[in-house]
Design a protein around this motif. Structure first.
Motif, PDB file in Angstrom:
ATOM      1  N   THR A 165      23.931  43.889  -3.496  1.00 37.55           N
ATOM      2  CA  THR A 165      23.037  42.478  -4.495  1.00 37.55           C
ATOM      3  C   THR A 165      22.104  42.981  -4.422  1.00 37.55           C
ATOM      4  O   THR A 165      21.020  44.409  -3.466  1.00 37.55           O
ATOM      5  N   PRO A 166      21.488  42.000  -5.094  1.00 39.91           N
ATOM      6  CA  PRO A 166      19.674  42.240  -5.419  1.00 39.91           C
ATOM      7  C   PRO A 166      19.042  42.085  -4.475  1.00 39.91           C
ATOM      8  O   PRO A 166      18.502  41.304  -2.654  1.00 39.91           O
ATOM      9  N   ASN A 167      17.384  43.313  -3.834  1.00 38.05           N
ATOM     10  CA  ASN A 167      16.728  42.790  -3.086  1.00 38.05           C
ATOM     11  C   ASN A 167      15.088  42.127  -3.580  1.00 38.05           C
ATOM     12  O   ASN A 167      14.705  41.744  -2.377  1.00 38.05           O
ATOM     13  N   VAL A 168      15.511  41.993  -4.858  1.00 39.60           N
ATOM     14  CA  VAL A 168      14.465  41.244  -5.605  1.00 39.60           C
ATOM     15  C   VAL A 168      14.812  40.132  -6.202  1.00 39.60           C
ATOM     16  O   VAL A 168      15.689  40.693  -7.555  1.00 39.60           O
ATOM     17  N   PHE A 169      14.159  39.620  -6.174  1.00 43.94           N
ATOM     18  CA  PHE A 169      14.072  37.674  -7.516  1.00 43.94           C
ATOM     19  C   PHE A 169      13.085  38.080  -7.784  1.00 43.94           C
ATOM     20  O   PHE A 169      12.091  38.134  -7.624  1.00 43.94           O
ATOM     21  N   ILE A 170      13.043  37.710  -9.367  1.00 40.25           N
ATOM     22  CA  ILE A 170      12.671  37.030 -10.375  1.00 40.25           C
ATOM     23  C   ILE A 170      12.584  36.553 -11.527  1.00 40.25           C
ATOM     24  O   ILE A 170      13.192  36.073 -12.408  1.00 40.25           O
ATOM     25  N   LEU A 171      11.990  35.453 -10.891  1.00 38.18           N
ATOM     26  CA  LEU A 171      12.652  33.953 -11.969  1.00 38.18           C
ATOM     27  C   LEU A 171      10.801  33.281 -12.144  1.00 38.18           C
ATOM     28  O   LEU A 171      10.183  33.168 -11.917  1.00 38.18           O
ATOM     29  N   SER A 172      11.709  32.467 -13.010  1.00 43.16           N
ATOM     30  CA  SER A 172      10.696  31.846 -13.737  1.00 43.16           C
ATOM     31  C   SER A 172      10.179  29.983 -13.392  1.00 43.16           C
ATOM     32  O   SER A 172      11.032  30.131 -12.574  1.00 43.16           O
ATOM     33  N   ASN A 173       8.752  30.510 -13.312  1.00 44.91           N
ATOM     34  CA  ASN A 173       8.598  29.039 -12.629  1.00 44.91           C
ATOM     35  C   ASN A 173       7.944  28.236 -12.788  1.00 44.91           C
ATOM     36  O   ASN A 173       6.320  27.995 -13.772  1.00 44.91           O
ATOM     37  N   PRO A 174       8.985  27.540 -13.634  1.00 37.60           N
ATOM     38  CA  PRO A 174       7.707  25.978 -14.570  1.00 37.60           C
ATOM     39  C   PRO A 174       7.045  25.198 -14.203  1.00 37.60           C
ATOM     40  O   PRO A 174       6.414  24.823 -15.107  1.00 37.60           O
ATOM     41  N   ASP A 175       6.607  25.073 -12.706  1.00 43.03           N
ATOM     42  CA  ASP A 175       4.960  24.669 -12.525  1.00 43.03           C
ATOM     43  C   ASP A 175       4.462  25.920 -13.075  1.00 43.03           C
ATOM     44  O   ASP A 175       3.035  25.215 -12.659  1.00 43.03           O
ATOM     45  N   SER A 176       3.502  27.012 -13.156  1.00 44.95           N
ATOM     46  CA  SER A 176       2.860  27.319 -13.587  1.00 44.95           C
ATOM     47  C   SER A 176       2.545  27.396 -14.863  1.00 44.95           C
ATOM     48  O   SER A 176       2.928  26.591 -15.943  1.00 44.95           O
ATOM     49  N   PRO A 177       1.379  26.896 -15.100  1.00 44.82           N
ATOM     50  CA  PRO A 177       0.951  26.997 -16.056  1.00 44.82           C
ATOM     51  C   PRO A 177       1.341  27.703 -17.631  1.00 44.82           C
ATOM     52  O   PRO A 177       0.268  27.506 -18.274  1.00 44.82           O
ATOM     53  N   HIS A 178       1.116  29.263 -17.199  1.00 45.94           N
ATOM     54  CA  HIS A 178       1.458  29.989 -18.027  1.00 45.94           C
ATOM     55  C   HIS A 178       3.177  29.713 -18.559  1.00 45.94           C
ATOM     56  O   HIS A 178       3.659  30.613 -19.359  1.00 45.94           O
ATOM     57  N   SER A 179       4.038  29.238 -17.809  1.00 45.28           N
ATOM     58  CA  SER A 179       5.689  29.224 -18.109  1.00 45.28           C
ATOM     59  C   SER A 179       5.519  27.774 -19.308  1.00 45.28           C
ATOM     60  O   SER A 179       4.711  27.337 -19.495  1.00 45.28           O
ATOM     61  N   THR A 180       5.887  28.411 -20.373  1.00 45.52           N
ATOM     62  CA  THR A 180       7.058  27.475 -20.983  1.00 45.52           C
ATOM     63  C   THR A 180       8.155  27.064 -21.203  1.00 45.52           C
ATOM     64  O   THR A 180       8.821  26.553 -22.017  1.00 45.52           O
ATOM     65  N   VAL A 181       9.037  27.760 -19.792  1.00 45.96           N
ATOM     66  CA  VAL A 181      10.333  26.406 -19.228  1.00 45.96           C
ATOM     67  C   VAL A 181      10.160  25.466 -19.021  1.00 45.96           C
ATOM     68  O   VAL A 181       9.611  24.846 -18.323  1.00 45.96           O
ATOM     69  N   GLU A 182      10.313  24.522 -19.652  1.00 43.89           N
ATOM     70  CA  GLU A 182      11.140  22.484 -19.533  1.00 43.89           C
ATOM     71  C   GLU A 182      11.689  22.712 -18.659  1.00 43.89           C
ATOM     72  O   GLU A 182      13.466  23.709 -19.733  1.00 43.89           O
ATOM     73  N   LEU A 183      12.732  22.043 -17.738  1.00 40.78           N
ATOM     74  CA  LEU A 183      13.510  21.713 -17.157  1.00 40.78           C
ATOM     75  C   LEU A 183      14.181  19.871 -17.301  1.00 40.78           C
ATOM     76  O   LEU A 183      13.542  19.962 -17.776  1.00 40.78           O
ATOM     77  N   PRO A 184      14.824  20.278 -17.355  1.00 39.47           N
ATOM     78  CA  PRO A 184      16.278  19.925 -18.349  1.00 39.47           C
ATOM     79  C   PRO A 184      16.225  18.341 -16.438  1.00 39.47           C
ATOM     80  O   PRO A 184      15.785  18.645 -15.022  1.00 39.47           O
ATOM     81  N   GLU A 185      16.424  17.079 -16.745  1.00 37.65           N
ATOM     82  CA  GLU A 185      16.799  16.029 -15.821  1.00 37.65           C
ATOM     83  C   GLU A 185      17.670  16.243 -14.782  1.00 37.65           C
ATOM     84  O   GLU A 185      18.757  16.745 -14.712  1.00 37.65           O
ATOM     85  N   GLY A 186      17.183  16.154 -13.409  1.00 37.22           N
ATOM     86  CA  GLY A 186      17.753  17.034 -12.856  1.00 37.22           C
ATOM     87  C   GLY A 186      17.757  18.061 -11.836  1.00 37.22           C
ATOM     88  O   GLY A 186      18.249  18.022 -10.531  1.00 37.22           O
ATOM     89  N   GLU A 187      16.936  19.088 -12.901  1.00 39.78           N
ATOM     90  CA  GLU A 187      16.559  20.225 -11.662  1.00 39.78           C
ATOM     91  C   GLU A 187      15.242  20.104 -11.223  1.00 39.78           C
ATOM     92  O   GLU A 187      14.789  21.296 -11.463  1.00 39.78           O
ATOM     93  N   GLU A 188      14.598  19.208 -11.777  1.00 43.64           N
ATOM     94  CA  GLU A 188      13.545  19.149 -11.146  1.00 43.64           C
ATOM     95  C   GLU A 188      12.131  19.717 -10.184  1.00 43.64           C
ATOM     96  O   GLU A 188      13.310  19.969  -9.248  1.00 43.64           O
ATOM     97  N   GLY A 189      11.476  21.331 -10.024  1.00 46.88           N
ATOM     98  CA  GLY A 189      11.096  21.371  -9.111  1.00 46.88           C
ATOM     99  C   GLY A 189      11.724  23.112  -8.423  1.00 46.88           C
ATOM    100  O   GLY A 189      11.357  23.272  -7.577  1.00 46.88           O
ATOM    101  N   LYS A 190      12.639  23.198  -9.262  1.00 48.34           N
ATOM    102  CA  LYS A 190      13.245  24.555  -9.398  1.00 48.34           C
ATOM    103  C   LYS A 190      13.120  25.701 -10.256  1.00 48.34           C
ATOM    104  O   LYS A 190      12.167  25.386 -10.628  1.00 48.34           O
ATOM    105  N   LEU A 191      13.683  26.972  -9.091  1.00 48.51           N
ATOM    106  CA  LEU A 191      13.300  28.230 -10.298  1.00 48.51           C
ATOM    107  C   LEU A 191      14.309  28.661 -10.885  1.00 48.51           C
ATOM    108  O   LEU A 191      15.031  27.996 -10.843  1.00 48.51           O
ATOM    109  N   VAL A 192      13.630  29.349 -12.505  1.00 45.64           N
ATOM    110  CA  VAL A 192      15.233  29.184 -13.631  1.00 45.64           C
ATOM    111  C   VAL A 192      14.948  30.948 -13.176  1.00 45.64           C
ATOM    112  O   VAL A 192      14.409  31.291 -13.620  1.00 45.64           O
TER     113      VAL A 192
END
Length: 662
Positions: A590-617
């Motif tokens: 298993t991985p010892n490092v996770f690198i996930l998209s943070n939609p809350d960042s002002p530099h992120s372009t990831v849009e979360l669908p309804e029901g997935e608010e606040g999650k890492l992608v």
């Protein structure tokens, strides 16, 4: 090396000469081996020297200045080569003529290709798309002395690693990281390929004709071949090897060393590019069948004919098998010699140029005219000329491969036939050279001897003009998109070759990600196993990946679909303890490092669908064949709460969140 231009008393050269009847080769074995080794060494030195000189130009992009210098520099080398061919320099020592030819050919290839990249550390295509995987493999080989999978830890390699393993040693010699050594290594191989092609053609035709064949090979490669530098050598060398194979299979006496050399080529293809290996095997077998059928048709007995051809094929097979096992034995052992071989998605790709039969001879360009001349010559001369017969076999085999690849769609796969376009281009281009030379000789014999000199001068001028036209078309048109990518893609330092560092570009955060992984994990790169939504990190540091970016580049032993399902299972965790339990119970490392998209960042372009608010992608990819593109992107979502534990340490880096197990 006599000149093409005749004296006023001559009527011109004879038609393209076949290999000598008493030998399968024009050069003795020792001479051939020595020339191959020396020419490769000279080409490597010349190429590296010119690459170093090109980097000193320091021309800021965007600019057409590098392309102008590349076109003029390589054009001048072409002019010198054509003048020497036309006027001859037979008074100079043989070793000097050879050395000059090696230097000129390697200088031509390097000037044409290195100068447009003078201000970037990337090769053609930058770090985008397929180049990302190539650089990942190069980075992996630079970090380990043996063969290893580019992505999965503790897994024998599936993709041939011979070229990349040698590249890793090249990177170690320079003291560079693998991704940084990829460009000079690839350019050096292109130069070496051209010079070796000249030596191989010298085995079966006269030197001056071999030189023209090498020039045609280099030009064809610039149009279509050099962007896969690990596949280019086996494509460029196939035609002269095919001529040798045809002649060796036809001879009554067994040419042992020729058969061994053919086996070396086939073995080389097996550890550098599997598709060309398969095609080379098909080509040799097709030649044996055609020769056998012709002999039986002439009245020879069937079984003695089969036995003789089998004994000719046996050395080729044994030598190539020994070489192939160097790279393939670990994978064969892991799959019980393919008896337990998992299904691979590597062949699931059908671009536009793979959907239709290639017809380069119908293009309205100088290269198209050359290919058309080659096709005509092959058809006219195939019955009386071994060179034409063997090269026509290649052309027929390519089209047969396309038909088989299309039929394979019934089984929901392909044979990646479009990858053979470069072989077809090289074969027809070289055949075009042979055909035009014979046409010149024919005209000089048929017309008044007084016009012989004028005919040759016009032919030489038109040949040079055509070569320069193809060369400029490659530099100014065919490679332009790849050049732009090489300058616009971001380095692991967070900027690109043009000095740009735009926070809205994901690549600008690469250096911060690498630093965060090192600081949070406290481990060397090769000791980290990442589950990352930013796959480009794998190209720059020898991290192990829990998942490959696409199923098409994934090792079948890596269980791509099962890993994707395991990731889905992890996303169902609601607490840190639950996730940690899933990681402990996983059948995979298993991985010892996770690198996930943070939609809350002002530099992120990831849009979360309804029901997935606040999650890492985390973005994953699936096989979408036969659709184009052949991959579908989809996202999975992790609750932030599953990483709220003393077992994890995390840091926000631009549009990403980097999380490491303590």
């Amino acid at each position: 090396m006599a000149g093409i231009l005749p004296s006023l008393k001559l009527t011109g050269p004879s038609p393209i000469d076949e290999p000598r009847r008493d030998s399968a080769v024009r050069l003795p074995l020792r001479t051939t081996v020595v020339e191959l080794l020396l020419s490769a060494a000279v080409a490597a030195v010349v190429s590296l020297f010119l690459q170093f000189a090109a980097t000193r130009l320091s021309i800021s992009e965007p600019s057409f200045a590098p392309e102008a210098l590349a076109a003029v520099g390589s054009g001048l080398v072409l002019t010198v080569l054509f003048l020497l061919l036309a006027l001859g320099h037979h008074r100079s020592p043989r070793w000097l003529r050879l050395f000059g030819t090696w230097v000129s050919l390697s200088a031509f290839s390097t000037l044409a290709l290195a100068v447009p990249l003078q201000a970037t550390r990337f090769y053609y295509g930058g770090s985008s798309v397929d180049n990302g995987f190539r650089m990942q493999y190069m980075t992996r080989m630079a970090s380990t002395p043996g063969l290893a999978d580019m992505n999965y830890a503790d897994t024998p390699p599936y993709y041939p690693g011979g070229w990349f393993w040698l590249g890793g040693r090249f990177a170690n010699l320079l003291g560079w990281e693998g991704w940084a050594a990829y460009k000079p290594y690839a350019l050096t191989w292109v130069a070496v390929t051209t010079v070796v092609a000249f030596t191989l053609w010298s085995v079966v035709v006269r030197r001056r004709i071999a030189l023209l064949a090498a020039i045609a090979t280099a030009l064809a490669g610039m149009l279509h071949g050099i962007e896969e530098p690990y596949a280019w050598p086996s494509a460029a060398w196939l035609a002269p090897v095919a001529v040798l194979a045809w002649h060796a299979l036809r001879r009554r006496e067994s040419p042992r060393w020729t058969l061994v050399c053919i086996g070396v080529y086939v073995g080389f293809a097996s550890i550098t590019y599997t598709l060309h290996f398969g095609f080379a095997v098909l080509m040799v077998l097709t030649m044996a069948v055609l020769i056998g059928a012709f002999r039986v048709h002439q009245g020879n007995r069937l079984w003695p004919t089969v036995r003789q051809l089998f004994l000719r094929l046996l050395p080729i097979g044994l030598v190539s098998l020994v070489i192939a096992l160097v790279g393939w034995l670990p994978y064969l052992l892991a799959t019980s010699f393919l008896l337990n071989n998992p299904r691979s998605a590597a062949l699931h790709y059908l671009p536009e140029d793979g959907a239709f039969l290639p017809v380069p001879m119908m293009q309205g360009t100088a290269f198209g005219v050359l290919c058309l001349a080659g096709l005509v010559w092959l058809l006219v001369r195939c019955r009386r000329n071994e060179v034409a017969a063997s090269m026509l076999t290649i052309v027929i085999a390519v089209y047969c491969w396309f038909v088989l690849s299309t039929l394979a769609l019934v089984a929901k796969t392909t044979l990646l036939a479009f990858r053979l376009n470069v072989i077809l281009d090289v074969t027809l281009a070289v055949a075009g050279v042979f055909g035009l030379l014979e046409l010149i000789g024919y005209l000089r014999r048929k017309l008044d001897v007084r016009y012989a000199l004028q005919i040759s001068m016009v032919a030489c001028a038109l040949g040079l003009l055509g070569a320069i036209t193809i060369n400029q078309g490659a530099i100014g048109v065919a490679l332009q998109d790849s050049v732009k990518a090489a300058y616009q893609d971001y380095y692991p330092t967070g900027d690109n070759a043009m000095g740009q560092r735009d926070p809205d570009q994901l690549g600008s955060w690469t250096d911060d990600e690498i630093r965060a992984v090192a600081e949070l994990s406290g481990r060397a790169p090769e000791q980290n196993l990442l589950l990352s939504t930013d796959y480009k990190l794998m190209s720059f540091k020898p991290y192990w990946g829990f998942q490959q970016e696409t199923p098409h580049y994934a090792n079948p032993l890596g269980d791509y679909d099962e890993r994707a399902a395991e990731i889905h299972r992890w996303t169902t965790a609601k607490t840190a303890d639950e996730l940690l339990g899933m990681l402990r119970d996983s059948k995979f490392r298993t991985p010892n490092v996770f690198i996930l998209s943070n939609p809350d960042s002002p530099h992120s372009t990831v849009e979360l669908p309804e029901g997935e608010e606040g999650k890492l992608v985390l973005q994953l990819k699936g096989d979408a064949f036969p659709q184009l593109p052949n991959v579908r992107d989809y996202d999975v979502y992790f609750d932030r709460a599953v990483f709220d534990s003393p077992a994890f340490v995390k840091r926000d880096v631009g549009p990403y969140t980097v999380i490491a197990l303590r």
